[in-house]
Design a protein around this motif. Structure first.
Motif, short mmCIF file in Angstrom:
data_model
loop_
_atom_site.label_atom_id
_atom_site.label_comp_id
_atom_site.label_asym_id
_atom_site.label_seq_id
_atom_site.Cartn_x
_atom_site.Cartn_y
_atom_site.Cartn_z
N ASP A 214 0.86 -1.18 0.00
CA ASP A 214 0.00 0.00 0.00
C ASP A 214 0.89 1.23 0.00
N GLY A 215 1.15 1.77 -1.19
CA GLY A 215 2.08 2.88 -1.28
C GLY A 215 3.46 2.44 -0.83
N LYS A 216 4.00 3.15 0.16
CA LYS A 216 5.32 2.81 0.68
C LYS A 216 5.26 1.80 1.82
N ARG A 217 4.07 1.38 2.19
CA ARG A 217 3.92 0.43 3.29
C ARG A 217 3.85 -1.00 2.76
N LEU A 218 4.49 -1.89 3.49
CA LEU A 218 4.46 -3.31 3.18
C LEU A 218 3.98 -4.01 4.44
N ILE A 219 2.74 -4.47 4.43
CA ILE A 219 2.06 -4.94 5.64
C ILE A 219 1.92 -6.46 5.59
N LEU A 220 2.42 -7.14 6.61
CA LEU A 220 2.31 -8.59 6.72
C LEU A 220 1.25 -8.93 7.75
N ILE A 221 0.30 -9.76 7.37
CA ILE A 221 -0.74 -10.21 8.30
C ILE A 221 -0.40 -11.60 8.79
N ASP A 222 -0.13 -11.70 10.08
CA ASP A 222 0.26 -12.92 10.78
C ASP A 222 1.60 -13.46 10.27
N ASP B 236 13.38 -7.17 6.34
CA ASP B 236 13.69 -5.77 6.65
C ASP B 236 12.83 -4.79 5.86
N ASP B 237 12.17 -5.26 4.82
CA ASP B 237 11.30 -4.39 4.02
C ASP B 237 9.91 -4.22 4.63
N ILE B 238 9.56 -5.08 5.56
CA ILE B 238 8.22 -5.04 6.15
C ILE B 238 8.09 -3.82 7.05
N THR B 239 7.05 -3.01 6.80
CA THR B 239 6.84 -1.80 7.61
C THR B 239 5.85 -2.03 8.75
N ASP B 240 4.93 -3.00 8.57
CA ASP B 240 3.90 -3.26 9.57
C ASP B 240 3.63 -4.76 9.64
N VAL C 140 6.36 -1.91 12.57
CA VAL C 140 5.46 -1.70 13.70
C VAL C 140 4.61 -2.95 13.86
N PHE C 141 4.46 -3.45 15.07
CA PHE C 141 3.61 -4.61 15.35
C PHE C 141 2.29 -4.10 15.91
N TRP C 142 1.18 -4.59 15.35
CA TRP C 142 -0.15 -4.10 15.72
C TRP C 142 -0.95 -5.16 16.47
N SER C 143 -1.48 -4.77 17.63
CA SER C 143 -2.44 -5.58 18.37
C SER C 143 -3.53 -4.62 18.86
N ASN C 144 -4.31 -5.05 19.87
CA ASN C 144 -5.30 -4.14 20.46
C ASN C 144 -5.36 -4.36 21.97
N ASP C 145 -5.82 -3.36 22.69
CA ASP C 145 -5.77 -3.37 24.15
C ASP C 145 -6.51 -4.56 24.76
N ARG C 146 -7.70 -4.84 24.24
CA ARG C 146 -8.50 -5.93 24.82
C ARG C 146 -7.80 -7.26 24.67
N HIS C 147 -7.28 -7.52 23.48
CA HIS C 147 -6.64 -8.82 23.29
C HIS C 147 -5.31 -8.89 24.03
N TRP C 148 -4.56 -7.79 24.08
CA TRP C 148 -3.29 -7.79 24.79
C TRP C 148 -3.47 -8.14 26.26
N LYS C 149 -4.46 -7.55 26.90
CA LYS C 149 -4.74 -7.87 28.30
C LYS C 149 -5.11 -9.34 28.46
N TRP C 150 -5.91 -9.85 27.53
CA TRP C 150 -6.34 -11.25 27.56
C TRP C 150 -5.14 -12.19 27.42
N ALA C 151 -4.19 -11.81 26.53
CA ALA C 151 -3.04 -12.67 26.26
C ALA C 151 -1.99 -12.60 27.35
N THR C 152 -1.85 -11.46 28.00
CA THR C 152 -0.83 -11.30 29.04
C THR C 152 -1.32 -11.69 30.43
N GLU C 153 -2.62 -11.90 30.55
CA GLU C 153 -3.20 -12.43 31.79
C GLU C 153 -4.05 -13.65 31.41
#
Length: 270
Positions: free
Chosen positions: A33-41, A76-80, A112-125
């Motif tokens: 996407d433009g200059k971004r190279l996004i990997l899902i999982d 090293d090319d992956i931005t997200d 940049v690694f992307w998660s969300n607050d709800r899941h992060w709390k669930w995974a860390t507890e």
């Protein structure tokens, strides 16, 4: 993988071997996407010990590095790196050993690694049911790296976000706040199905994985999502189906059922 559904039924679509094991994929998706190279999982990774890998019988010639190289890219090319959720088979490849094997580091140093607050709390507890799927060596280094970002508080179902070039469907039956990206490409909508729909064999509503923490909620989420997918002709990108990359579904008298199977290359022109 099919919960309470008898083997005599699920084996019609996913034939097991003599050890009662089925073949599964860990399929990622790369978005330019433009200059971004996004990997899902990121798949399961390579840092676990032999005992860990002995449970899963990994096989095949594909690798994340090899497939990136075939497209002219490297890690090293992956931005997200977008993580649908933090179970080890989705996030394991995000973290690797450092050079002297004294600790762990991000496998994508510029991302940049992307998660969300709800899941992060669930995974860390973690609850006792999922504790073996949320491995600290996959999760703590993400936070310690300074490369982790959280999406704002997400609701359930369809969600719009501004941080990344796609919408989300947020589901809670498999695990809390699992995120399914909905990507528009060549006038089609592709949904990265993660563990809401692991394979075409999971399309019938009762076919719910034993891994799901809230199986009755998964039933409701699958029904609403599949009805939407049939109505809007969504293309479902299957992370774990070893044979089918993308499928579509349609409404029948018996409910939503498989319509067509596709490979990515045959469905989308370059």
């Amino acid at each position: 993988m099919f919960g309470v559904v008898p083997k005599s039924l699920w084996s019609r679509t996913n034939v097991p071997d003599n050890n009662n094991l089925c073949t599964w994929a860990m399929r990622s998706l790369l978005i330019e996407d433009g200059k971004r190279l996004i990997l899902i999982d990121t798949g399961i990774g390579q840092k676990q010990d032999d005992k860990f890998f002995s449970h899963y019988y990994l096989h095949g010639e594909d690798s994340l590095d090899g497939n990136l190289a075939a497209l002219g890219y490297s890690r090293d090319d992956i931005t997200d790196v977008f993580l649908t959720h933090l179970h080890f088979d989705h996030v394991g490849g995000a973290i690797r050993w450092n050079k002297d094997r004294t600790g762990f580091e991000p496998a994508f140093k510029n991302a940049v690694f992307w998660s969300n607050d709800r899941h992060w709390k669930w995974a860390t507890e973690p609850n006792a049911r999922e504790k073996a799927s949320f491995l600290s060596e996959n999760i703590k280094p993400l936070h310690e790296s300074g490369q982790l970002k959280m999406l704002p508080q997400l609701g359930d179902g369809l969600q719009s976000i501004k941080e990344l070039p796609f919408d989300l469907f947020v589901a809670n039956g498999h695990t809390e706040a699992q995120m399914l990206p909905i990507i528009e490409y060549q006038e089609k909508k592709i949904v990265f199905m993660a563990d809401l729909l692991p394979s075409t064999g999971h399309i019938p509503l009762p076919y719910v994985m034993g891994y799901d923490t809230r199986p009755l909620l998964t039933l409701d989420e699958k029904q609403s999502f599949l009805e939407m997918a049939a109505k809007e002709n969504l293309h479902l990108f299957l992370e774990h189906d070893s044979e089918t990359e993308i499928c579509t579904v349609h409404a029948t008298e018996k409910g939503v059922r498989l319509q067509q199977k596709h490979s990515f290359n045959e469905l989308f022109s370059k």
